[in-house]
Scaffold this active site. Structure first.
Site, PDB file in Angstrom:
ATOM      1  CG  ASP A  27      -1.982   1.030   1.179  1.00 24.59           C
ATOM      2  OD1 ASP A  27      -2.371   1.434   0.069  1.00 24.59           O
ATOM      3  OD2 ASP A  27      -2.456   1.455   2.257  1.00 24.59           O
ATOM      4  CG  LEU A  39       9.570 -17.200  -2.540  1.00 20.83           C
ATOM      5  CD1 LEU A  39       9.307 -17.178  -1.049  1.00 20.83           C
ATOM      6  CD2 LEU A  39      10.077 -15.844  -3.022  1.00 20.83           C
ATOM      7  CG  HIS A  99       0.646   2.293  -9.520  1.00 24.26           C
ATOM      8  ND1 HIS A  99       0.239   1.867  -8.268  1.00 24.26           N
ATOM      9  CD2 HIS A  99      -0.348   3.103  -9.975  1.00 24.26           C
ATOM     10  CE1 HIS A  99      -0.949   2.388  -7.984  1.00 24.26           C
ATOM     11  NE2 HIS A  99      -1.320   3.144  -9.000  1.00 24.26           N
TER      12      HIS A  99
END
Length: 253
Positions: free
Chosen positions: A26, A137, A43
């Site tokens: 965020d 991962l 972004h």
């Protein structure tokens, strides 16, 4: 809940690290606004932060990293911003997927895919298919995702089974509902991090977060890096997880 062997091997190296970390990324827009930059630059810098975080998660021995990349509510944003976000997703998959694959990262996607742009849906599937056999991962991408919607989909699947006579209503338990969620084979997150200082889950992993530790970081997402991730993990390690039981010493409730 059973843990896949791929996840077991991914978590072995980081015994003190949380097995599963989820992140609400965020603050991109506010980061840009403070610097007089367009939101799309925020972004774009957020994608840089994602690259850093994926790399750091692997180095720290985290087994699963779930990222809230695009919520089902984000469609209400201005069309120009949505186009920018979709463009970044396309570039991330096209430019970074090969590197993720070389790094043995396994990509999973959760969220509603019906009704998505055909190209976007194809790219998400391509990422999953290419990395399916990887054992490092596990990167879970929550795209077009909303937790209430996920739970509703699980309830609909069970309702179909009840209507078909394959399942008795009284047989529905919390454990059974969990098996109908988007990624039932993965363990719930041990740690959920939200950046930007906001302190809410915003319809993210509501079911899975029942016993997660929550850490709210006062950095905007473009500023997040390995040091910030290590700080959140350090806070996690200071917590005593009781899962509704008593503390180890028998004190407290």
């Amino acid at each position: 809940m059973a843990i896949p062997e791929a996840v077991r091997s991914a978590t072995g190296a980081g015994r003190d690290a949380p097995r599963h970390v989820a992140v609400i990324m965020d603050g991109n827009g506010r980061w840009a606004a403070q610097r007089g930059l367009p939101r799309r630059e925020g972004h774009r810098r957020g994608v840089d932060a994602l690259r850093r975080t994926v790399r750091a998660a692997g180095e720290l021995g985290i087994g699963i990293l779930t990222i809230f990349s695009f919520s089902s509510e984000n469609w209400s944003r201005p069309p120009t911003e949505i186009r920018d976000l979709m463009g970044l997703l396309r570039r991330f998959i096209r430019n970074d997927l090969a590197e993720l694959h070389r790094s043995n990262v396994k990509v999973r996607v959760i969220g509603e895919r019906s009704g998505l742009d055909r190209e976007i849906a194809k790219l998400l599937l391509e990422a999953e298919e290419l990395t399916r056999a990887n054992t490092g991962l596990v990167l879970v991408v929550a795209f077009n995702y909303g937790s209430r919607q996920e739970i509703a989909r699980a309830a609909q699947r069970l309702a179909v089974e009840v209507a078909a006579g394959r399942l008795a209503p009284e047989a529905i338990t919390a454990e059974l509902i969990a098996t109908r969620l988007d990624a039932p084979d993965l363990p719930d997150p041990d740690l959920i991090i939200r950046t930007s200082g906001e302190q809410r889950l915003s319809n993210f992993l509501l079911w899975q977060a029942a016993y997660s530790e929550l850490v709210f970081v006062p950095l905007y997402w473009p500023e997040f890096d390995q040091a910030a991730l290590e700080g959140a993990i350090a806070e996690y390690r200071r917590r005593e997880r009781r899962f509704g039981g008593l503390a180890a010493a028998g004190a407290g409730t």
